[in-house]
Scaffold this motif. Structure first.
Motif, PDB file in Angstrom:
ATOM      1  N   LEU A 169       0.816  -1.204   0.000  1.00 25.13           N
ATOM      2  CA  LEU A 169       0.000   0.000   0.000  1.00 25.13           C
ATOM      3  C   LEU A 169       0.851   1.257   0.000  1.00 25.13           C
ATOM      4  CD1 LEU A 169      -2.933  -0.763   2.444  1.00 25.13           C
ATOM      5  CD2 LEU A 169      -2.987  -0.612  -0.028  1.00 25.13           C
ATOM      6  N   SER A 170       2.167   1.101   0.197  1.00 29.40           N
ATOM      7  CA  SER A 170       3.034   2.265   0.313  1.00 29.40           C
ATOM      8  C   SER A 170       3.835   2.464  -0.959  1.00 29.40           C
ATOM      9  CB  SER A 170       3.954   2.100   1.523  1.00 29.40           C
ATOM     10  OG  SER A 170       4.744   0.927   1.378  1.00 29.40           O
ATOM     11  N   GLY A 171       5.063   2.907  -0.805  1.00 30.54           N
ATOM     12  CA  GLY A 171       5.852   3.284  -1.967  1.00 30.54           C
ATOM     13  C   GLY A 171       6.171   2.164  -2.919  1.00 30.54           C
ATOM     14  N   ALA A 172       6.080   0.932  -2.462  1.00 31.31           N
ATOM     15  CA  ALA A 172       6.416  -0.176  -3.342  1.00 31.31           C
ATOM     16  C   ALA A 172       5.401  -0.342  -4.457  1.00 31.31           C
ATOM     17  CB  ALA A 172       6.514  -1.477  -2.538  1.00 31.31           C
ATOM     18  N   ARG A 173       4.187   0.155  -4.233  1.00 31.70           N
ATOM     19  CA  ARG A 173       3.165   0.121  -5.275  1.00 31.70           C
ATOM     20  C   ARG A 173       2.508   1.479  -5.347  1.00 31.70           C
ATOM     21  NH1 ARG A 173      -0.795  -4.953  -4.870  1.00 31.70           N
ATOM     22  NH2 ARG A 173      -1.332  -4.214  -6.898  1.00 31.70           N
ATOM     23  N   ALA A 174       2.132   1.866  -6.532  1.00 30.51           N
ATOM     24  CA  ALA A 174       1.468   3.154  -6.689  1.00 30.51           C
ATOM     25  C   ALA A 174       0.116   3.132  -5.984  1.00 30.51           C
ATOM     26  CB  ALA A 174       1.258   3.439  -8.186  1.00 30.51           C
ATOM     27  N   PRO A 175      -0.336   4.295  -5.482  1.00 30.89           N
ATOM     28  CA  PRO A 175      -1.649   4.338  -4.823  1.00 30.89           C
ATOM     29  C   PRO A 175      -2.729   3.842  -5.777  1.00 30.89           C
ATOM     30  CG  PRO A 175      -0.429   6.364  -4.445  1.00 30.89           C
ATOM     31  CD  PRO A 175       0.346   5.583  -5.459  1.00 30.89           C
ATOM     32  N   GLN A 176      -3.649   3.065  -5.256  1.00 37.48           N
ATOM     33  CA  GLN A 176      -4.678   2.473  -6.094  1.00 37.48           C
ATOM     34  C   GLN A 176      -6.064   2.864  -5.608  1.00 37.48           C
ATOM     35  OE1 GLN A 176      -3.816  -1.699  -5.790  1.00 37.48           O
ATOM     36  NE2 GLN A 176      -2.296  -1.639  -7.411  1.00 37.48           N
ATOM     37  N   VAL A 177      -6.967   2.949  -6.560  1.00 42.12           N
ATOM     38  CA  VAL A 177      -8.352   3.227  -6.228  1.00 42.12           C
ATOM     39  C   VAL A 177      -8.961   1.978  -5.618  1.00 42.12           C
ATOM     40  CG1 VAL A 177     -10.600   3.841  -7.164  1.00 42.12           C
ATOM     41  CG2 VAL A 177      -8.526   4.889  -8.110  1.00 42.12           C
ATOM     42  N   ALA A 178      -9.625   2.139  -4.493  1.00 47.03           N
ATOM     43  CA  ALA A 178     -10.230   0.987  -3.825  1.00 47.03           C
ATOM     44  C   ALA A 178     -11.362   0.433  -4.670  1.00 47.03           C
ATOM     45  CB  ALA A 178     -10.743   1.393  -2.448  1.00 47.03           C
ATOM     46  N   LEU A 179     -11.547  -0.875  -4.595  1.00 45.50           N
ATOM     47  CA  LEU A 179     -12.671  -1.487  -5.286  1.00 45.50           C
ATOM     48  C   LEU A 179     -13.973  -1.046  -4.629  1.00 45.50           C
ATOM     49  CD1 LEU A 179     -11.563  -5.188  -5.886  1.00 45.50           C
ATOM     50  CD2 LEU A 179     -11.499  -3.289  -7.490  1.00 45.50           C
ATOM     51  N   PRO A 180     -15.059  -1.049  -5.388  1.00 48.08           N
ATOM     52  CA  PRO A 180     -16.363  -0.709  -4.789  1.00 48.08           C
ATOM     53  C   PRO A 180     -16.683  -1.631  -3.628  1.00 48.08           C
ATOM     54  CG  PRO A 180     -16.511  -0.808  -7.194  1.00 48.08           C
ATOM     55  CD  PRO A 180     -15.164  -1.340  -6.832  1.00 48.08           C
ATOM     56  N   THR A 181     -17.472  -1.130  -2.701  1.00 49.54           N
ATOM     57  CA  THR A 181     -17.869  -1.926  -1.542  1.00 49.54           C
ATOM     58  C   THR A 181     -18.522  -3.228  -1.991  1.00 49.54           C
ATOM     59  OG1 THR A 181     -18.214   0.072  -0.231  1.00 49.54           O
ATOM     60  CG2 THR A 181     -19.254  -1.961   0.560  1.00 49.54           C
ATOM     61  N   ALA A 252     -20.739  -6.443 -10.610  1.00 48.46           N
ATOM     62  CA  ALA A 252     -19.776  -6.637 -11.700  1.00 48.46           C
ATOM     63  C   ALA A 252     -19.718  -5.402 -12.603  1.00 48.46           C
ATOM     64  CB  ALA A 252     -20.143  -7.878 -12.511  1.00 48.46           C
ATOM     65  N   GLY A 253     -20.875  -4.764 -12.785  1.00 46.80           N
ATOM     66  CA  GLY A 253     -20.915  -3.561 -13.618  1.00 46.80           C
ATOM     67  C   GLY A 253     -20.063  -2.436 -13.052  1.00 46.80           C
ATOM     68  N   THR A 254     -19.957  -2.357 -11.711  1.00 42.04           N
ATOM     69  CA  THR A 254     -19.122  -1.311 -11.099  1.00 42.04           C
ATOM     70  C   THR A 254     -17.639  -1.624 -11.237  1.00 42.04           C
ATOM     71  OG1 THR A 254     -19.104  -2.337  -8.884  1.00 42.04           O
ATOM     72  CG2 THR A 254     -20.939  -0.865  -9.400  1.00 42.04           C
ATOM     73  N   LEU A 255     -17.321  -2.901 -11.486  1.00 39.59           N
ATOM     74  CA  LEU A 255     -15.915  -3.298 -11.625  1.00 39.59           C
ATOM     75  C   LEU A 255     -15.383  -3.083 -13.041  1.00 39.59           C
ATOM     76  CD1 LEU A 255     -16.040  -6.693  -9.673  1.00 39.59           C
ATOM     77  CD2 LEU A 255     -15.192  -4.507  -8.815  1.00 39.59           C
TER      78      LEU A 255
END
Length: 293
Positions: A169-181, A252-255
């Motif tokens: 979650l930190s510098g090793a990977r770029a910040p990512q948008v969380a999946l929908p609930t 699935a449509g939100t993904l």
């Protein structure tokens, strides 16, 4: 404090081996293998790099625990209670979908202490805070016991889970948008939406690791395995109640927009399209089918 000197240096291999041996001794080789596999799947990297990562950061986590024990003058029981108080913080630090990969491994039991009498503690969730706030009544804890009655394997699992989740979650990977609930859509006692979400979360890690032709070829077996999983999922979906299929389709449509973005970004890499585009198109089509209910 000297970790940065080891990474990429002549001592890195020795440090990885030493760290792996320590974690294997504390966790047990089977548990270490399960943790390595979970990190590998989530990050979209091979088991080898994942094991090397844990070999480097595991001792760092244990060193931080040791420093806390020394600075606070804690005995083994006091340190176990302190770590138990961090359960909520550690769970919150784990990225979405990572916990699903650990189900059935026994490692998640490490963050589920048994309370004996009294009330539970709550943890501070403010930004940057890791201190546990005791409840009005101090509880008596019984830490999960490993073979031989030692709490060290449990503490090591706790530290390794924390550092593994933090790393990605930190510098090793770029910040990512969380999946929908993830909604709760239960069929046969299983949350099928959570299963789909976990598959897509793992897919994100695989896709993000494709930067060129070589990395695309390395990722191809995992993409093909994901396609098989989706085919199996779609076959089972045919027997689901109409309401469940409708709810699953909405999720699935939100993904789909997120998946489309990940794929398009990966295909920009030199040589990636020629290797991975056909199977990526099939994966997208499978999830698109699910979205239609």
């Amino acid at each position: 404090g000297k970790l940065s000197d080891l990474i990429g240096g002549s001592g890195q291999s020795a440090a990885v081996n030493a760290g792996t041996n320590v974690l294997g001794s504390l966790l047990g080789n089977s548990a270490l293998g399960s943790l390595t596999g979970a990190v590998s799947k989530f990050a979209g990297i091979g088991d080898g790099p994942a094991k090397s990562l844990l070999g480097l950061v595991g001792p760092v986590a244990l060193g931080a625990v040791a420093k806390q024990q020394k600075d606070s003058g804690l005995d083994a029981g006091g340190l176990a209670k302190m770590l138990l108080g961090q359960k909520d913080n550690i769970t919150a630090a784990m990225p979405a979908g990572f916990g699903d990969l650990l189900k059935g491994t026994g490692l998640l039991d490490a963050v589920a202490p048994r309370v004996v009498g009294g009330t539970t503690t709550t943890s501070s969730t403010g930004t940057g805070s890791t201190a546990a706030r005791p409840a009005t009544t101090t509880p008596s804890y019984e830490a999960p016991r490993a073979s031989g009655g030692s709490w060290l394997p449990w503490a090591a699992a706790l530290a390794a889970l924390l550092i593994g989740g933090w790393y990605f979650l930190s510098g090793a990977r770029a910040p990512q948008v969380a999946l929908p609930t993830v909604p709760t859509i239960t069929v046969g006692g299983q949350n099928v939406a959570a299963q789909l979400g976990s598959t897509v979360e793992g897919l994100r890690g695989t896709i993000s690791g494709m930067k060129d032709e070589a990395s695309a070829k390395a990722a191809l077996p995992r993409l093909q395995e994901t396609l098989k999983q989706l085919d199996t999922f779609n076959a089972a979906r045919g027997n689901m109640p109409a309401e469940a299929k409708k709810g699953l389709g909405t999720y699935a449509g939100t993904l789909l927009p997120l998946l489309r973005g990940w794929i398009d970004n990966a295909l920009k890499g030199t040589g990636v399209a020629g290797v991975a585009k056909p199977v990526l198109d099939q994966i997208f089509a499978r999830i698109e089918t699910i979205s239609k209910g």
